[in-house]
Design a protein around this motif. Structure first.
Motif: not given
Length: 166
Positions: A102-107, A45-48, A10-11
């Motif tokens: 996916s840099y925008n999602k990381l930011c 990996v950004l996991d939640g 998720k996310n």
């Protein structure tokens, strides 16, 4: 075989090659504070609320994998998450384009993280890293900020089949 990556499903945002250059005032060779043009986190990996950083090696059992993951993990904690270097030193982070990797999602997600884990992944580790007690990893994890920053390692089997056709 067993999966190297365990994510919640998720996310989750995952991507490769996150640049880690840092520059004073503006981005240029002359203003580089450290680690310039090609330095990058191998994948992330950004996991939640958890941010996992991975340093990957294959057929390269160097003890330097530890200094790389130590630098990258602390860099992400200080510069991206806590912004301590960015705000105090008037530095600019070498950013990929907002739409790349996916840099925008990381930011968007980095301010909400609660923990960073720096992972070293390799097919074979240097003898100082492979001891049964994982003493080096334990020392790195006894860092005074255990709830925010931890390190781990995972070994994988490297199997490459190459067929060459004339």
């Amino acid at each position: 075989g067993k999966s190297i990556l365990k994510v919640s499903g998720k996310n989750v945002v995952m991507n490769r090659q996150l640049p880690v250059g840092l520059f004073k005032d503006k981005k240029s060779d002359a203003t580089a504070v450290f680690t310039g043009k090609k330095s990058a986190i191998d994948f992330w990996v950004l996991d939640g609320n958890e941010f996992n950083i991975y340093e990957l090696k294959a057929k390269n059992k160097m003890v330097g994998i530890l200094t790389e993951i130590f630098f990258y993990s602390n860099y992400m904690r200080d510069v991206y998450w806590h912004n301590s270097l960015e705000t105090k030193q008037n530095v600019k982070i070498r950013n990929p384009k907002k739409t790349d990797r996916s840099y925008n999602k990381l930011c968007d997600g980095i301010k909400n993280i609660t923990k960073i884990t720096g992972w070293i992944l390799a097919d074979e580790f240097h003898p100082l890293i492979t001891d049964a007690t994982d003493a080096v990893i334990n020392i790195m994890n006894d860092n005074g900020i255990e709830s925010e920053l931890q390190y781990n390692k995972k070994q994988y089997d490297l199997k490459i089949d190459i067929n060459v056709h004339k």
